[in-house]
Write a protein that holds these residues in place. Structure first.
Motif, PDB file in Angstrom:
ATOM      1  N   SER A  70      29.131   2.200  28.971  1.00 34.78           N
ATOM      2  CA  SER A  70      29.711   2.249  27.630  1.00 34.78           C
ATOM      3  C   SER A  70      28.820   2.996  26.647  1.00 34.78           C
ATOM      4  O   SER A  70      29.276   3.371  25.566  1.00 34.78           O
ATOM      5  N   ARG A  71      27.544   3.203  27.021  1.00 32.71           N
ATOM      6  CA  ARG A  71      26.566   3.841  26.135  1.00 32.71           C
ATOM      7  C   ARG A  71      26.531   3.126  24.779  1.00 32.71           C
ATOM      8  O   ARG A  71      26.364   3.747  23.731  1.00 32.71           O
ATOM      9  N   THR A  72      26.690   1.810  24.807  1.00 30.39           N
ATOM     10  CA  THR A  72      26.674   1.000  23.590  1.00 30.39           C
ATOM     11  C   THR A  72      25.751  -0.191  23.785  1.00 30.39           C
ATOM     12  O   THR A  72      25.777  -0.828  24.840  1.00 30.39           O
ATOM     13  N   ILE A  73      24.938  -0.465  22.782  1.00 29.26           N
ATOM     14  CA  ILE A  73      24.146  -1.683  22.800  1.00 29.26           C
ATOM     15  C   ILE A  73      24.615  -2.563  21.645  1.00 29.26           C
ATOM     16  O   ILE A  73      25.070  -2.074  20.621  1.00 29.26           O
ATOM     17  N   THR A 102      25.346   4.208  20.922  1.00 34.75           N
ATOM     18  CA  THR A 102      25.893   3.677  19.687  1.00 34.75           C
ATOM     19  C   THR A 102      25.551   2.194  19.600  1.00 34.75           C
ATOM     20  O   THR A 102      25.201   1.566  20.602  1.00 34.75           O
ATOM     21  N   VAL A 103      25.651   1.649  18.392  1.00 34.91           N
ATOM     22  CA  VAL A 103      25.302   0.244  18.166  1.00 34.91           C
ATOM     23  C   VAL A 103      26.519  -0.498  17.652  1.00 34.91           C
ATOM     24  O   VAL A 103      27.185  -0.050  16.714  1.00 34.91           O
ATOM     25  N   ALA A 124      30.390  -8.965  24.402  1.00 32.11           N
ATOM     26  CA  ALA A 124      30.761  -8.864  25.813  1.00 32.11           C
ATOM     27  C   ALA A 124      32.129  -8.218  25.961  1.00 32.11           C
ATOM     28  O   ALA A 124      32.379  -7.436  26.884  1.00 32.11           O
ATOM     29  N   ASP A 125      33.042  -8.523  25.042  1.00 32.31           N
ATOM     30  CA  ASP A 125      34.377  -7.922  25.074  1.00 32.31           C
ATOM     31  C   ASP A 125      34.318  -6.406  24.885  1.00 32.31           C
ATOM     32  O   ASP A 125      35.242  -5.694  25.285  1.00 32.31           O
ATOM     33  N   GLN A 126      33.256  -5.916  24.281  1.00 27.64           N
ATOM     34  CA  GLN A 126      33.090  -4.484  24.069  1.00 27.64           C
ATOM     35  C   GLN A 126      32.280  -3.830  25.181  1.00 27.64           C
ATOM     36  O   GLN A 126      31.973  -2.647  25.122  1.00 27.64           O
ATOM     37  N   ASP A 127      31.921  -4.621  26.192  1.00 32.17           N
ATOM     38  CA  ASP A 127      31.181  -4.118  27.349  1.00 32.17           C
ATOM     39  C   ASP A 127      29.893  -3.406  26.957  1.00 32.17           C
ATOM     40  O   ASP A 127      29.578  -2.323  27.461  1.00 32.17           O
ATOM     41  N   VAL A 128      29.156  -4.006  26.047  1.00 33.66           N
ATOM     42  CA  VAL A 128      27.859  -3.439  25.704  1.00 33.66           C
ATOM     43  C   VAL A 128      26.949  -3.505  26.931  1.00 33.66           C
ATOM     44  O   VAL A 128      27.070  -4.401  27.772  1.00 33.66           O
TER      45      VAL A 128
END
Length: 343
Positions: A70-73, A102-103, A124-128
């Protein structure tokens, strides 16, 4: 099968709820929902049954997980106007952007573990790919423990779990630097206006202050407690200012120190001629206070950058050794401290 509702107000069930019912990790739920091939058939069935039971609906971020990244933290933080939270978050965002991430920030208005669990569920729903926990809790919970076992997590100043890597300013050392500075100026002892008891950093500063006095063989006055606000500093300053022998005070934050100085001034006690004052944070206004504050500087932005660096390493190697990092604070001497009167 009848759908089971999650008992958390009106919020819909999240991925962490599915993981709990299925008896698997949130990461496993993510793999199932994204069609990942490396999932056992029995596990997939349990997850899909839990999805149906809870009535869980996937969000757009989960649907976009076909690449596996996801390249998201995520960042969990307290919703507040305190300078320290904003500066820390800014450091996290800058470091993440530099690394191509991205954050996603999940804020909470409460420090209750249930509120933290809900924030983690939203992330978790955003698959960080990982999470920075920037909430000042002393205690954790079974669900928080479960999340940190399945998702790389860095704790900045919040709950410590068995699998959470820690990056934090040494708050006990900050208190020691402040207290020793005042003792070295000839003050017999140092009073303390602390932060809220349930904040980990406030407890660490209080412990460091007390230990420094005890090691020096000095009397330990009863600590006063504030809530980080200037108003609470003002209220405690009105109390402290009526103690004739109080010549030095360590205040747990710059913002509370502003209120303390106003209260002392109204009572006719001068800073630093009558009372020397040291605080913590070194926010931008500290240098422009009257008098300018002697304070222990916390490198908020640097701490955020280090947290991201540790998190990205943890994401790349989840099985790697957990290596806590302590960031050393720095004493900044200005005009709010002076030798004890009569020395």
């Amino acid at each position: 099968m009848a759908k089971q509702q999650v008992k958390s107000g009106d919020r819909p069930p999240g991925m962490v709820d599915v993981a709990r019912v299925a008896g698997v990790s949130a990461q496993t739920v993510s793999r199932v929902l994204s069609g990942h091939p490396n999932v056992q058939a029995r596990t997939r069935e349990k997850v899909l049954a839990a999805v149906e039971q809870l009535g869980y609906r996937r969000n757009n971020a989960a649907r976009m997980l076909s690449s596996g990244r996801s390249r998201t933290i995520g960042v969990v933080t307290l919703r507040t106007t305190f300078y320290s939270r904003a500066a820390l978050t800014s450091g996290i965002e800058n470091a993440a952007q530099t690394a191509g991430y991205t954050v996603s920030t999940a804020t909470t208005t409460s420090l209750d573990t249930a509120a933290i669990e809900a924030a983690l569920s939203r992330l978790a729903d955003q698959d960080v790919e990982g999470v920075v926990l920037a909430v000042p809790l002393i205690h954790t919970s079974a669900r928080i423990e479960q999340f940190t076992r399945s998702t790389p997590t860095i704790s900045v100043d919040g709950p410590r779990t068995d699998t959470t890597e820690v990056v934090a300013v040494d708050q006990a050392l900050a208190a020691r630097k402040a207290t020793e500075h005042l003792l070295n100026l000839g003050h017999e002892t140092v009073w303390h206006i602390a932060g809220p008891e349930h904040w980990l950093e406030a407890a660490s500063r209080r412990d460091g202050w007390r230990a420094t006095l005890e090691e020096a063989g000095r009397p330990v006055p009863p600590p006063l407690e504030g809530d980080w606000s200037p108003a609470s500093g003002y209220r405690n300053g009105l109390l402290l200012g009526r103690v004739p022998e109080a010549s030095a005070v360590f205040v747990a934050s710059d913002e509370m120190a502003f209120g303390v100085i106003r209260a002392l001034t109204e009572l006719g006690r001068r800073v630093p001629e009558d009372v020397s004052l040291v605080s913590v944070d070194d926010i931008e206004l500290a240098a422009y206070c009257t008098p300018p504050l002697t304070t222990v500087a916390q490198p908020f932005a640097r701490t955020g950058e280090l947290a991201v660096a540790h998190l990205l390493r943890h994401i790349a190697d989840p099985a790697g050794a957990i290596a806590p990092e302590s960031v050393e604070p720095r004493l900044v001497v200005r005009a709010s401290t002076a030798p004890c009167p009569g020395t």
